[in-house]
Design a protein around this motif. Structure first.
Motif, short mmCIF file in Angstrom:
data_model
loop_
_atom_site.label_atom_id
_atom_site.label_comp_id
_atom_site.label_asym_id
_atom_site.label_seq_id
_atom_site.Cartn_x
_atom_site.Cartn_y
_atom_site.Cartn_z
N LEU A 128 46.75 27.09 37.77
CA LEU A 128 45.76 28.02 37.24
C LEU A 128 44.64 28.29 38.24
CD1 LEU A 128 45.53 26.80 33.54
CD2 LEU A 128 46.67 28.85 34.42
N LEU A 129 44.22 27.27 38.96
CA LEU A 129 43.19 27.47 39.99
C LEU A 129 43.70 28.36 41.13
CD1 LEU A 129 41.60 23.92 40.18
CD2 LEU A 129 40.54 26.02 39.33
N ARG A 130 44.96 28.18 41.50
CA ARG A 130 45.54 29.04 42.54
C ARG A 130 45.64 30.49 42.06
NH1 ARG A 130 50.57 26.12 45.60
NH2 ARG A 130 49.33 24.59 46.74
N LYS A 131 46.05 30.68 40.81
CA LYS A 131 46.13 32.04 40.26
C LYS A 131 44.75 32.69 40.21
CE LYS A 131 50.49 32.31 38.88
NZ LYS A 131 51.44 33.24 39.37
N ALA A 132 43.76 31.94 39.80
CA ALA A 132 42.40 32.47 39.73
C ALA A 132 41.88 32.82 41.12
CB ALA A 132 41.47 31.48 39.05
N ALA A 133 42.16 31.99 42.10
CA ALA A 133 41.70 32.25 43.46
C ALA A 133 42.41 33.45 44.06
CB ALA A 133 41.92 31.02 44.34
N SER A 134 43.71 33.59 43.78
CA SER A 134 44.43 34.74 44.34
C SER A 134 44.03 36.05 43.67
CB SER A 134 45.94 34.52 44.24
OG SER A 134 46.34 34.56 42.89
N SER A 135 43.73 36.01 42.37
CA SER A 135 43.28 37.23 41.70
C SER A 135 41.85 37.60 42.11
CB SER A 135 43.38 37.08 40.18
OG SER A 135 42.45 36.14 39.72
N LYS A 136 41.06 36.61 42.47
CA LYS A 136 39.69 36.85 42.92
C LYS A 136 39.71 37.53 44.30
CE LYS A 136 35.52 34.38 42.19
NZ LYS A 136 34.85 33.09 42.13
N LYS A 137 40.66 37.17 45.15
CA LYS A 137 40.77 37.77 46.48
C LYS A 137 41.23 39.23 46.38
CE LYS A 137 41.83 33.61 49.11
NZ LYS A 137 42.85 32.91 49.90
N SER A 160 40.71 41.45 43.85
CA SER A 160 39.73 42.37 43.28
C SER A 160 38.59 42.63 44.26
CB SER A 160 39.20 41.83 41.95
OG SER A 160 38.67 40.54 42.12
#
Length: 108
Positions: free
Chosen positions: A96-105, A107
């Motif tokens: 979940l942290l990896r998904k959040a970090a990749s979606s943050k990059k 946007s």
């Protein structure tokens, strides 16, 4: 001496199987690390089974569940499932942290 040799064989076999699991799943590294973590937990966690001797958790689980009629496998089963669940929670949090970090990059 044979007791120590048995644990040495368990450690070496776990290492070899971990390498094979990594090679088989190297495209999905997080899954490979999860499989290695759960396998190593079950294969190397010492569990007392009789007269102060310790054996790997998976061996005690199978012995108490299938081979010994008057043994109660509830302790080893509950501990193994709890450990597996905790490892799964850690890897879920990492995912979940990896998904959040990749979606943050992605946007702006």
């Amino acid at each position: 001496m044979s007791y120590n040799l048995a644990w040495l064989v368990a450690v070496i076999a776990t290492g070899v199987l971990a390498c094979l699991a990594y090679l088989a799943l190297k495209r999905v590294k997080l899954l490979a690390y999860f499989v290695i973590s759960v396998g190593s937990f079950w294969a190397l966690w010492p569990w007392e089974f009789e007269d102060g001797f310790f054996a790997p958790l998976f061996a005690v689980f199978f012995y108490q569940t299938f081979l010994e009629v008057d043994q109660d496998p509830a302790g080893s089963t509950a501990f193994g499932m709890l450990g597996t669940f905790c490892i799964a929670l850690v890897f879920l949090a990492i995912l979940l942290l990896r998904k959040a970090a990749s979606s943050k990059k992605k946007s702006p």
